[in-house]
Design a protein around this motif. Structure first.
Motif, PDB file in Angstrom:
ATOM      1  N   ILE B 167       0.852  -1.201   0.000  1.00 31.95           N
ATOM      2  CA  ILE B 167       0.000   0.000   0.000  1.00 31.95           C
ATOM      3  C   ILE B 167       0.886   1.249   0.000  1.00 31.95           C
ATOM      4  CG2 ILE B 167      -1.652   1.341   1.372  1.00 31.95           C
ATOM      5  CD1 ILE B 167      -2.903  -1.327   2.253  1.00 31.95           C
ATOM      6  N   THR B 168       1.973   1.190   0.768  1.00 28.37           N
ATOM      7  CA  THR B 168       2.908   2.321   0.787  1.00 28.37           C
ATOM      8  C   THR B 168       3.485   2.572  -0.606  1.00 28.37           C
ATOM      9  OG1 THR B 168       3.519   1.660   3.029  1.00 28.37           O
ATOM     10  CG2 THR B 168       4.962   3.226   1.935  1.00 28.37           C
ATOM     11  N   LEU B 169       3.930   1.495  -1.229  1.00 22.48           N
ATOM     12  CA  LEU B 169       4.495   1.570  -2.578  1.00 22.48           C
ATOM     13  C   LEU B 169       3.480   2.180  -3.546  1.00 22.48           C
ATOM     14  CD1 LEU B 169       7.093   0.440  -3.955  1.00 22.48           C
ATOM     15  CD2 LEU B 169       5.740  -1.527  -4.628  1.00 22.48           C
ATOM     16  N   THR B 170       2.234   1.705  -3.437  1.00 25.79           N
ATOM     17  CA  THR B 170       1.176   2.179  -4.314  1.00 25.79           C
ATOM     18  C   THR B 170       0.905   3.658  -4.087  1.00 25.79           C
ATOM     19  OG1 THR B 170       0.193  -0.018  -4.202  1.00 25.79           O
ATOM     20  CG2 THR B 170      -1.210   1.747  -5.033  1.00 25.79           C
ATOM     21  N   MET B 171       0.885   4.046  -2.815  1.00 25.54           N
ATOM     22  CA  MET B 171       0.583   5.435  -2.490  1.00 25.54           C
ATOM     23  C   MET B 171       1.652   6.365  -3.070  1.00 25.54           C
ATOM     24  SD  MET B 171      -0.829   6.476   1.195  1.00 25.54           S
ATOM     25  CE  MET B 171      -1.883   7.893   1.409  1.00 25.54           C
ATOM     26  N   VAL B 172       2.906   5.956  -2.965  1.00 23.30           N
ATOM     27  CA  VAL B 172       3.992   6.765  -3.523  1.00 23.30           C
ATOM     28  C   VAL B 172       3.821   6.864  -5.036  1.00 23.30           C
ATOM     29  CG1 VAL B 172       6.474   6.792  -3.983  1.00 23.30           C
ATOM     30  CG2 VAL B 172       5.640   6.345  -1.670  1.00 23.30           C
ATOM     31  N   MET B 173       3.462   5.741  -5.666  1.00 24.34           N
ATOM     32  CA  MET B 173       3.230   5.753  -7.111  1.00 24.34           C
ATOM     33  C   MET B 173       2.065   6.688  -7.449  1.00 24.34           C
ATOM     34  SD  MET B 173       2.412   2.509  -9.561  1.00 24.34           S
ATOM     35  CE  MET B 173       0.659   2.453  -9.200  1.00 24.34           C
ATOM     36  N   LEU B 174       1.055   6.703  -6.594  1.00 28.39           N
ATOM     37  CA  LEU B 174      -0.122   7.534  -6.856  1.00 28.39           C
ATOM     38  C   LEU B 174       0.187   9.017  -6.719  1.00 28.39           C
ATOM     39  CD1 LEU B 174      -3.272   5.700  -5.529  1.00 28.39           C
ATOM     40  CD2 LEU B 174      -2.038   5.550  -7.666  1.00 28.39           C
ATOM     41  N   ILE B 175       1.165   9.364  -5.896  1.00 31.03           N
ATOM     42  CA  ILE B 175       1.568  10.767  -5.826  1.00 31.03           C
ATOM     43  C   ILE B 175       2.086  11.184  -7.205  1.00 31.03           C
ATOM     44  CG2 ILE B 175       3.209  12.395  -4.804  1.00 31.03           C
ATOM     45  CD1 ILE B 175       2.969  10.774  -2.187  1.00 31.03           C
TER      46      ILE B 175
END
Lengths: 254, 235
Positions: B167-175
């Motif tokens: 989820i952390t990885l995804t959130m960074v990608m979403l930024i």
């Protein structure tokens, strides 16, 4: 009683069957050892007893029902009556000891209060009352297997399947886990099936045994009978000399 | 000794936008970015988590083997993942208009961001569940557990640290995605950087945007790491 009738298992793509024409009876109340080298098909065999592995042919009759014919809900109910412990323990690392033991009770829909009572009882039985809040990673191998045993017994099964349950343990721990199994066998009316490659395990607690080789059954039966049969391979392995034979005869009151 | 030089350099690069003009611009854009990222992450997890679970259990060797469904889902996810996000962003304009009613603004941007991210997250979930020891799944089955029990008692709790890392990885990608969404008027820091930094050569806004983005990514990553560590610590 567990009865296997010409059980066979061939894995897709395998050149030879893992199990071939296995027929044997496991009497109620027995501690039944299935001995064999690695690759002999022991693991496949014990996993056919709760259908973690589906046999390719033959029948697995438990309490007069062929479990290969059960529908999924009936099979789940059957599995609740059959506890299992594993070489690698297979505890849930996200849960502490008490919560691990509670899993079968949760699955069986036992209410919370009753669960807590039962868990305390089981931890007392396996001598781990003081570890109920510990996590599996904080336990030794022997302690982990005790949790595994408590968990397997939680739903009050009639059968306990032990899949190389002591193979990851050192000799002293093995002895203490076997002693616990023996103790449980005496306290609860339980039929125990143990598969192992360790002769010592059969020697220490089994009253019946089978020898498996290359997926075939070499011999099976009560040890008291097998060990009086001069041609028996198990006898040759278990009683290599006169002294061992004397000790056996003393233990079995002959 | 370098501080004087650095200050001079920056003063040269920066325009002379007054602080009380700059601040509301950056602050509002940051809020818009957070709004997009948080909601898109939420929807990505809501769609991607069950999808990843289905993807995992439907494998030919899975606990609810459905090889056909598995193959179809896998193919759809791969199609989703093979489109560059900028292309997806434009391609999805009609779809976004259909469900939000407009294609402008942060709310509208959540649609393409979510659609761009959930296939990726579903794969992360599948990989995380694959890491769960098979013996623990078997243990649940041996107790008479159903597929639901395997999922809720073994798969998800045992994979939780890996899922949180995902989820952390995804959130960074979403930024990153949300910044690109600025291209089609999605608002947020990307939009600000394009309008001020690119179209008006306002380096001050540009640098402020970059700084805020770096801080956001660092923040998300360190919170994520902390959570993962706190969970993994006692296991």
């Amino acid at each position: 009683m567990i009865a296997l009738e010409s059980l066979g298992k061939t894995y897709p793509g395998a050149s030879r069957p893992a199990l071939q024409d296995i027929s044997l009876n496991i009497e109620d109340g027995a501690i039944y050892g299935i001995l064999g080298r690695s690759g002999a098909g022991k693991s496949t065999l014990i996993r056919c007893l709760n259908l973690l592995e589906r046999p390719s042919s033959g029948r697995v009759i438990i309490d007069s029902r062929d479990i290969t014919q059960l529908d999924p809900a009936e099979l789940r109910a059957q599995r609740r009556r059959t506890g299992m412990i594993f070489q690698q323990f297979n505890l849930l690392h996200a849960r502490n000891v008490a919560a691990n033991v509670a899993v079968p009770l949760e699955i069986a829909g036992v209410p919370r209060r009753e669960r807590a009572r039962r868990v305390a009882e089981l931890l007392d039985l396996v001598g781990l009352s003081d570890k109920s809040q510990a996590f599996p990673s904080q336990l030794s191998g022997g302690q982990k297997q005790r949790v595994g045993i408590a968990r397997a017994l939680a739903a009050g099964p009639r059968y306990l399947l032990c899949d190389e349950a002591t193979s990851a343990l050192d000799p002293e721990t093995t002895a203490s886990v076997l002693a616990l199994l023996n103790d449980i066998h005496n306290k609860l009316a339980l039929t125990i099936v143990i598969i192992t490659h360790e002769l010592e395990v059969v020697k220490a607690i089994c009253d019946s045994a089978a020898l498996l080789e290359h997926g075939r059954l070499v011999e099976s039966g009560r040890l008291s009978t097998l060990l009086r049969t001069p041609s028996s391979r198990l006898r040759q392995a278990l009683l290599p000399d006169r002294a061992a034979e004397q000790a056996f005869l003393r233990r079995h009151g002959a | 000794m370098h501080s004087g030089l650095v200050t001079t350099l920056f003063a040269g690069m920066l325009g002379n936008t007054p602080w009380d003009t700059l601040w509301p611009l950056v602050w509002n854009a940051t809020l818009e970015t957070l709004y997009m990222v948080v909601l898109a992450t939420l929807f990505t997890v809501l769609i991607g988590l069950p999808l990843g679970v289905v993807l995992f259990i439907s494998r030919p060797s899975g606990i609810v083997a459905m090889p056909r469904l598995h193959a179809v889902l896998g193919a759809v996810i791969n199609i989703g993942r093979s489109l560059p996000f900028v292309v997806l962003l434009v391609a999805l304009i009609p779809f976004t208009r259909l469900i939000i009613g407009t294609t402008l603004g942060s709310t509208a941007a959540i649609v393409p961001i979510t659609i761009g991210a959930f296939p990726f997250f579903a794969r992360i979930v599948e990989a995380a569940l694959d890491e769960v020891d098979k013996g623990r799944i078997e243990a649940i089955l041996s107790m008479g557990g159903s597929a639901r029990h395997v999922i809720t008692k073994a798969l998800l709790p045992e994979a939780l640290p890996a899922l949180l890392a995902g989820i952390t990885l995804t959130m960074v990608m979403l930024i990153g995605f949300s910044s690109m969404a600025g291209v089609i008027g999605g608002g947020g820091l990307g939009d600000l950087a394009i309008r001020y930094g690119y179209q008006r050569f306002n380096n001050q806004v540009m640098i402020a945007t970059v700084v805020v983005l770096i801080v956001l990514v660092q923040g998300v990553q360190s919170v994520g790491n902390r959570l993962v560590r706190a969970l993994a610590h006692r296991r």
